[in-house]
Write a protein that holds these residues in place. Structure first.
Motif, PDB file in Angstrom:
ATOM      1  N   LYS A 120      36.164  51.331  35.627  1.00 49.34           N
ATOM      2  CA  LYS A 120      34.929  50.591  35.902  1.00 49.34           C
ATOM      3  C   LYS A 120      33.744  51.549  35.999  1.00 49.34           C
ATOM      4  O   LYS A 120      32.645  51.232  35.531  1.00 49.34           O
ATOM      5  CB  LYS A 120      35.065  49.782  37.207  1.00 49.34           C
ATOM      6  N   ASN A 121      33.973  52.702  36.592  1.00 47.69           N
ATOM      7  CA  ASN A 121      32.901  53.705  36.697  1.00 47.69           C
ATOM      8  C   ASN A 121      32.470  54.193  35.318  1.00 47.69           C
ATOM      9  O   ASN A 121      31.278  54.373  35.056  1.00 47.69           O
ATOM     10  CB  ASN A 121      33.374  54.888  37.547  1.00 47.69           C
ATOM     11  N   VAL A 122      33.452  54.401  34.427  1.00 49.50           N
ATOM     12  CA  VAL A 122      33.137  54.828  33.060  1.00 49.50           C
ATOM     13  C   VAL A 122      32.324  53.753  32.348  1.00 49.50           C
ATOM     14  O   VAL A 122      31.313  54.032  31.695  1.00 49.50           O
ATOM     15  CB  VAL A 122      34.430  55.137  32.271  1.00 49.50           C
ATOM     16  N   LEU A 123      32.781  52.500  32.482  1.00 48.99           N
ATOM     17  CA  LEU A 123      32.076  51.388  31.829  1.00 48.99           C
ATOM     18  C   LEU A 123      30.679  51.208  32.423  1.00 48.99           C
ATOM     19  O   LEU A 123      29.712  50.947  31.689  1.00 48.99           O
ATOM     20  CB  LEU A 123      32.893  50.098  31.986  1.00 48.99           C
ATOM     21  N   HIS A 124      30.561  51.366  33.724  1.00 46.75           N
ATOM     22  CA  HIS A 124      29.267  51.261  34.402  1.00 46.75           C
ATOM     23  C   HIS A 124      28.282  52.280  33.836  1.00 46.75           C
ATOM     24  O   HIS A 124      27.120  51.967  33.534  1.00 46.75           O
ATOM     25  CB  HIS A 124      29.482  51.487  35.903  1.00 46.75           C
ATOM     26  N   GLU A 125      28.769  53.509  33.670  1.00 44.73           N
ATOM     27  CA  GLU A 125      27.923  54.582  33.145  1.00 44.73           C
ATOM     28  C   GLU A 125      27.510  54.296  31.702  1.00 44.73           C
ATOM     29  O   GLU A 125      26.358  54.518  31.303  1.00 44.73           O
ATOM     30  CB  GLU A 125      28.701  55.901  33.226  1.00 44.73           C
ATOM     31  N   LEU A 126      28.450  53.793  30.910  1.00 45.37           N
ATOM     32  CA  LEU A 126      28.161  53.461  29.515  1.00 45.37           C
ATOM     33  C   LEU A 126      27.128  52.348  29.415  1.00 45.37           C
ATOM     34  O   LEU A 126      26.208  52.406  28.600  1.00 45.37           O
ATOM     35  CB  LEU A 126      29.446  53.034  28.799  1.00 45.37           C
ATOM     36  N   ARG A 127      27.274  51.336  30.251  1.00 48.11           N
ATOM     37  CA  ARG A 127      26.352  50.193  30.198  1.00 48.11           C
ATOM     38  C   ARG A 127      24.932  50.619  30.578  1.00 48.11           C
ATOM     39  O   ARG A 127      23.961  50.020  30.118  1.00 48.11           O
ATOM     40  CB  ARG A 127      26.835  49.077  31.134  1.00 48.11           C
ATOM     41  N   GLN A 128      24.819  51.620  31.429  1.00 48.34           N
ATOM     42  CA  GLN A 128      23.486  52.079  31.823  1.00 48.34           C
ATOM     43  C   GLN A 128      22.768  52.790  30.682  1.00 48.34           C
ATOM     44  O   GLN A 128      21.548  52.673  30.537  1.00 48.34           O
ATOM     45  CB  GLN A 128      23.599  53.027  33.023  1.00 48.34           C
TER      46      GLN A 128
ATOM     47  N   LEU B 189      34.892  42.776  33.477  1.00 50.52           N
ATOM     48  CA  LEU B 189      33.831  41.914  32.939  1.00 50.52           C
ATOM     49  C   LEU B 189      32.600  41.910  33.843  1.00 50.52           C
ATOM     50  O   LEU B 189      31.465  41.826  33.360  1.00 50.52           O
ATOM     51  CB  LEU B 189      34.365  40.485  32.773  1.00 50.52           C
ATOM     52  N   GLU B 190      32.813  42.029  35.155  1.00 54.90           N
ATOM     53  CA  GLU B 190      31.693  42.044  36.103  1.00 54.90           C
ATOM     54  C   GLU B 190      30.710  43.179  35.820  1.00 54.90           C
ATOM     55  O   GLU B 190      29.519  43.068  36.105  1.00 54.90           O
ATOM     56  CB  GLU B 190      32.227  42.178  37.529  1.00 54.90           C
TER      57      GLU B 190
ATOM     58  N   SER C  58      42.415  32.487  32.290  1.00 54.29           N
ATOM     59  CA  SER C  58      42.281  32.778  33.722  1.00 54.29           C
ATOM     60  C   SER C  58      40.977  32.225  34.279  1.00 54.29           C
ATOM     61  O   SER C  58      39.899  32.469  33.740  1.00 54.29           O
ATOM     62  CB  SER C  58      42.331  34.288  33.961  1.00 54.29           C
ATOM     63  N   LYS C  59      41.077  31.510  35.405  1.00 56.30           N
ATOM     64  CA  LYS C  59      39.880  30.989  36.055  1.00 56.30           C
ATOM     65  C   LYS C  59      38.998  32.122  36.578  1.00 56.30           C
ATOM     66  O   LYS C  59      37.762  32.010  36.577  1.00 56.30           O
ATOM     67  CB  LYS C  59      40.268  30.071  37.219  1.00 56.30           C
ATOM     68  N   LEU C  60      39.616  33.205  37.016  1.00 53.04           N
ATOM     69  CA  LEU C  60      38.850  34.354  37.495  1.00 53.04           C
ATOM     70  C   LEU C  60      37.889  34.848  36.416  1.00 53.04           C
ATOM     71  O   LEU C  60      36.709  35.091  36.683  1.00 53.04           O
ATOM     72  CB  LEU C  60      39.800  35.493  37.886  1.00 53.04           C
ATOM     73  N   VAL C  61      38.400  34.972  35.205  1.00 50.17           N
ATOM     74  CA  VAL C  61      37.586  35.460  34.088  1.00 50.17           C
ATOM     75  C   VAL C  61      36.511  34.439  33.733  1.00 50.17           C
ATOM     76  O   VAL C  61      35.344  34.796  33.504  1.00 50.17           O
ATOM     77  CB  VAL C  61      38.471  35.766  32.864  1.00 50.17           C
ATOM     78  N   ARG C  62      36.883  33.175  33.689  1.00 48.18           N
ATOM     79  CA  ARG C  62      35.920  32.121  33.329  1.00 48.18           C
ATOM     80  C   ARG C  62      34.757  32.087  34.318  1.00 48.18           C
ATOM     81  O   ARG C  62      33.595  31.928  33.933  1.00 48.18           O
ATOM     82  CB  ARG C  62      36.614  30.757  33.278  1.00 48.18           C
ATOM     83  N   ASP C  63      35.069  32.239  35.612  1.00 48.02           N
ATOM     84  CA  ASP C  63      34.018  32.197  36.639  1.00 48.02           C
ATOM     85  C   ASP C  63      33.039  33.358  36.482  1.00 48.02           C
ATOM     86  O   ASP C  63      31.822  33.186  36.616  1.00 48.02           O
ATOM     87  CB  ASP C  63      34.644  32.230  38.038  1.00 48.02           C
ATOM     88  N   VAL C  64      33.573  34.546  36.203  1.00 47.39           N
ATOM     89  CA  VAL C  64      32.696  35.713  36.017  1.00 47.39           C
ATOM     90  C   VAL C  64      31.821  35.518  34.781  1.00 47.39           C
ATOM     91  O   VAL C  64      30.614  35.786  34.806  1.00 47.39           O
ATOM     92  CB  VAL C  64      33.523  37.011  35.889  1.00 47.39           C
ATOM     93  N   ALA C  65      32.417  35.022  33.706  1.00 48.48           N
ATOM     94  CA  ALA C  65      31.663  34.805  32.461  1.00 48.48           C
ATOM     95  C   ALA C  65      30.523  33.809  32.673  1.00 48.48           C
ATOM     96  O   ALA C  65      29.390  34.025  32.219  1.00 48.48           O
ATOM     97  CB  ALA C  65      32.603  34.317  31.364  1.00 48.48           C
ATOM     98  N   ALA C  66      30.821  32.722  33.389  1.00 47.53           N
ATOM     99  CA  ALA C  66      29.789  31.710  33.647  1.00 47.53           C
ATOM    100  C   ALA C  66      28.670  32.287  34.511  1.00 47.53           C
ATOM    101  O   ALA C  66      27.475  32.024  34.273  1.00 47.53           O
ATOM    102  CB  ALA C  66      30.415  30.502  34.345  1.00 47.53           C
ATOM    103  N   ARG C  67      29.046  33.087  35.499  1.00 50.10           N
ATOM    104  CA  ARG C  67      28.047  33.687  36.392  1.00 50.10           C
ATOM    105  C   ARG C  67      27.123  34.629  35.624  1.00 50.10           C
ATOM    106  O   ARG C  67      25.914  34.686  35.870  1.00 50.10           O
ATOM    107  CB  ARG C  67      28.771  34.420  37.519  1.00 50.10           C
ATOM    108  N   LEU C  68      27.673  35.361  34.665  1.00 52.20           N
ATOM    109  CA  LEU C  68      26.859  36.282  33.867  1.00 52.20           C
ATOM    110  C   LEU C  68      25.976  35.531  32.873  1.00 52.20           C
ATOM    111  O   LEU C  68      24.808  35.880  32.673  1.00 52.20           O
ATOM    112  CB  LEU C  68      27.762  37.274  33.135  1.00 52.20           C
ATOM    113  N   LEU C  69      26.530  34.508  32.266  1.00 46.26           N
ATOM    114  CA  LEU C  69      25.726  33.723  31.319  1.00 46.26           C
ATOM    115  C   LEU C  69      24.562  33.038  32.019  1.00 46.26           C
ATOM    116  O   LEU C  69      23.495  32.837  31.422  1.00 46.26           O
ATOM    117  CB  LEU C  69      26.615  32.681  30.631  1.00 46.26           C
TER     118      LEU C  69
END
Length: 508
Positions: A176-184, A210-211, A233-244
């Motif tokens: 997650k730290n690697v992805l966080h750095e890349l996204r920045q 995904l978060e 997975s509902k967990l994934v769907r909820d995160v996706a909806a929150r981001l959209l």
């Protein structure tokens, strides 16, 4: 070690029922244990336990790999902080005034200095335990700190080397730290990295990774997030909806606008509400959760609140040609006030609408009245607005409500306590005057809220007004100020003095 297990077993059963056997080894520990008097069973057991304890505490020499060579670090380009600043850092790392550490680290970076080598190990360890401090620690490590971090796996958050290896084999947190750095730095590359491993991950990991797309989130991420709405997975769907929901131009937001618009209308009596009949399958797929039922609202009103939270509040300002202030006033004391305020706050944070954020912050006493976690909501609203605008807003509200700034009913108090920034000098001077007036008007009262607020204010107020604070808050014995308040003022001034001296030392 087996000998310790034997001691514990004998201690539990008792020396009268189980013979004490001390199996020694041919080493220094065994040499000491061999001299114990085994006739004194209880004394022998306790002495053996104490000896083993100190033996373990003393430790042992680490094995040295003579074939391994460690490259020396390069010399630092920037100077280290002064001896006085070193002392301030030591005090904060010891636990006293620890909450001020981010302020010190940020100022150290601003003055283009590095942390003294003496405190690098302690600071690196602190960063490995507290993720929120890393963004302040990394800029002040210097070349020596970065080199030192490579010598300890626990400090690998510092080094950007082996990112590919970490991405493939690292822990979830490390990835997650690697992805966080890349996204920045490269948001599209970060998305591609996530897509490349998406189908291989378990639901929990998919949702957690995904978060991270919230960093650098844009329309470019919409297609991937829309696909994630159909994840098993509902967990994934909820995160996706929150981001959209944070992408105002997204199809999901448009779908939600079309669902909510027919349910609301504005007339001379206020906002007319038609509650949704049921939660459809399409609504569930778009992130509406029927199980999020709020008893005080009812089933259908709870659904409306969720739906309304997806709609950017500017939609209603434009549709009804009303300012945010006017709409907040319209719903005041209506049966739907809680629904609208809570939904508008969430929608404002998601859409990052600065105009609505400022209007809601000005109405913060209404938020406190209607929301269970109003302080949390206020802190998120602050994140929507630039710092300079926040300072102007707080000063405006403080000047409008200068009396009793320690009352939770005063909007100035709520903003002063929850702002993430140090107050500017003008706010600080106004606040000092208000503190003096408030204490003098309540001089015979043991005001717990005032004492508690002073503790918070001591971290928010600008250190530049320290001298003014000392002059204003120096009360004579004849003024009969309650001892509790005098003690609170002394603690306030002591902490402010520390911050003042801390800054002076760094600015030299």
């Amino acid at each position: 070690m087996n000998i310790w297990q034997d001691l514990v077993k004998t201690a539990v059963v008792g020396t009268q029922r189980l013979e004490l056997k001390i199996t020694t080894q041919d080493n220094q520990l065994g040499e000491v244990l061999n001299h114990l008097d085994t006739k004194d069973k209880e004394g022998c057991l306790l002495s053996a336990a104490g000896t083993i304890y100190f033996y373990q505490k003393a430790g042992k020499f680490i094995a040295i790999d003579n074939n391994k060579t460690i490259e020396t670090c390069d010399l630092d380009d920037l100077p280290y902080c002064s001896h006085a600043s070193e002392q301030h850092l030591g005090i904060m790392l010891s636990g006293e005034y620890g909450a001020i550490l981010p302020e010190w680290l940020k100022l150290l970076a601003d003055t283009k200095k590095n942390v003294s080598p003496k405190y690098l190990p302690e600071l690196l360890t602190l960063g490995s335990r507290q993720n929120n401090l890393r963004k302040y620690i990394l800029p002040v490590l210097g070349k020596r700190g970065i080199w030192l971090a490579t010598q300890n796996p626990e400090w690998n958050y510092v080094s950007s080397e082996d990112k590919e290896k970490i991405w493939k084999n690292g822990s979830l947190e490390a990835r997650k730290n690697v992805l966080h750095e890349l996204r920045q730095s490269e948001a599209e590359t970060g998305l591609s990295q996530l897509q490349s491993i998406w189908t291989k991950e378990r639901a929990q990991e998919r949702a957690s990774l995904l978060e991270v797309l919230e960093i650098g989130l844009s329309v470019e991420d919409e297609k991937f997030l829309e696909d994630a709405l159909e994840d098993r997975s509902k967990l994934v769907r909820d995160v996706a909806a929150r981001l959209l929901a944070q992408i105002p131009e997204s199809k999901l937001v448009n779908r939600m606008v079309e669902r909510v618009r027919p349910l609301l209308s504005l007339d001379r009596n206020g906002i007319e509400v038609v509650l949704p009949k049921k939660c459809t399958l399409e609504m569930t797929q778009d992130g509406i959760d029927e199980s999020k039922y709020i008893p005080s609202l009812g089933e259908k009103a709870s659904l409306l609140l969720q739906m309304l939270s997806f709609v950017p509040p500017s939609i209603w300002s434009n549709d009804w040609q009303k300012t945010p202030d006017e709409l907040i006033k319209i719903v005041e004391n209506s049966k739907w006030e809680k629904v609208f305020l809570e939904a508008w706050i969430t929608a404002t944070i998601r859409s990052k609408d600065t105009v609505w954020a400022e209007a809601l912050l000005k109405a913060c006493p209404k938020l406190s009245k209607n929301l269970t976690n109003s302080d949390g909501s206020i802190k998120y609203l602050f994140k929507v607005i630039p710092e300079s605008q926040i300072q102007s807003l707080i000063l405006e509200v403080l000047q409008q409500h200068p009396d009793n700034i320690f009352s939770s009913a005063n909007p100035a108090f709520i903003l002063l306590v929850n702002t993430p920034y140090i107050w500017d000098e003008q706010i600080s001077q106004t606040a000092i005057s208000s503190i003096k007036s408030c204490i003098e008007s309540n001089n015979k009262v043991n005001n717990w809220q005032l004492s508690s607020a002073l503790a918070t204010f001591s971290s928010k107020i600008s250190p530049s007004v320290y001298s003014q604070a000392v002059n204003y808050l120096n009360f004579a014995a004849s003024e009969n100020i309650h001892k509790t308040l005098i003690d609170a003022v002394d603690r306030f001034l002591t902490k402010l003095q520390f911050r003042y001296e801390m800054r002076q030392a760094l600015l030299v």
